[in-house]
Scaffold this active site. Structure first.
Site, PDB file in Angstrom:
ATOM      1  N   ASP A 188       4.751   0.738  11.942  1.00 30.99           N
ATOM      2  CA  ASP A 188       4.572  -0.546  12.684  1.00 30.99           C
ATOM      3  C   ASP A 188       3.419  -0.210  13.533  1.00 30.99           C
ATOM      4  OD1 ASP A 188       6.554  -1.935  11.496  1.00 30.99           O
ATOM      5  OD2 ASP A 188       8.035  -1.526  13.085  1.00 30.99           O
TER       6      ASP A 188
ATOM      7  N   ASP B 281      -1.754   2.107   5.509  1.00 34.07           N
ATOM      8  CA  ASP B 281      -3.204   1.287   5.293  1.00 34.07           C
ATOM      9  C   ASP B 281      -4.008   0.688   6.439  1.00 34.07           C
ATOM     10  OD1 ASP B 281      -1.083  -0.592   5.679  1.00 34.07           O
ATOM     11  OD2 ASP B 281      -2.449  -1.970   4.621  1.00 34.07           O
TER      12      ASP B 281
END
Ligand code: SAM
Length: 213
Positions: A118, A154
């Protein structure tokens, strides 16, 4: 991670204590005896729905794996995959990684995988990022001196933060890719998030870093 309520997830987890270790603090210092074979232990922090760790366990029977995920409804999907795969070298923990040192003895672990963690983009939430120095210190404590962190994402901001955090901690980065899927790297196993974001055209970043000099 978008959470959905999965009815029966908590019950299902309790039905498979051979796969989801229910009181992991009791295994602190004894993880080798939880597995069939004594061999290096690699953990994934933030396992999510489990594709990566299940495929890694299938591909590498000479490694013992532990997938750690804090949400019951999410780890229940990883458990479904493990039940189907029936591999002896993978266990799951439904716990918060902030308490890693309650579950693992100093030097007990050989590698930590962090996949699509996260990002916690707000600066005031920086400490929650799994590559923050407080987590790097915890990983160092539970890993042996040759321990490594393998991280992919990413998210460019999280990647840049992680490189800085890892370098400032004094670790050595020995692999770095700014476009993993178009690199020489072999044997990449995709996570659920990796498939989703790479199919949208996002580049995947990856680093491997070691505590040893
Ligand atoms: N690694 C998976 C993937 O690549 O598909 C899941 C990525 S998802 C964005 C991040 C996962 O990490 C979520 O399932 C979240 O619940 C879990 N997670 C985040 N912080 C955690 C913590 N402190 N302890 C355990 N799990 C955590």
């Amino acid at each position: 991670m978008r959470l959905r309520h999965k009815p029966g997830a908590a019950d299902q987890i309790r039905q498979y204590p051979q796969y989801v270790i229910l009181n992991p603090q009791d295994s602190k210092g004894k993880w080798q005896s939880v597995f069939e074979k004594e061999q290096p232990i690699h953990i994934e922090v933030g396992t999510g729905r489990g594709r990566f760790i299940v495929e890694m366990a299938k591909a590498n029977p000479h490694i013992n794996y532990i997938g750690i995920e804090k949400y019951t409804s999410v780890i229940s999907d990883a458990l479904d995959k493990l039940i189907e795969a029936e591999v002896p070298n993978l266990k799951l923990l439904n716990v918060d990684a902030q308490k890693l040192t309650d579950f693992f003895e100093d030097g007990e672990i050989d590698r930590v995988y962090l996949n699509f963690s996260d990002p916690w983009p707000k600066v005031r939430h920086e400490k929650r990022r799994l590559t923050h120095k407080t987590f790097l210190s915890m990983y160092q404590q539970i890993m042996n001196k040759d321990g490594e962190i393998h991280f992919k994402t990413d998210n460019q901001e999280l990647f840049e933060f992680s490189i800085m955090s890892i370098a400032n901690y004094g670790m050595t980065i020995h692999f770095l890719s700014l476009d993993l899927h178009n690199s020489e790297f072999e044997g990449n196993i995709m996570t659920e998030y990796e498939e989703k974001f790479s199919s949208k055209g996002n580049r995947i970043y990856r680093i491997e870093a070691a505590y040893r000099k």
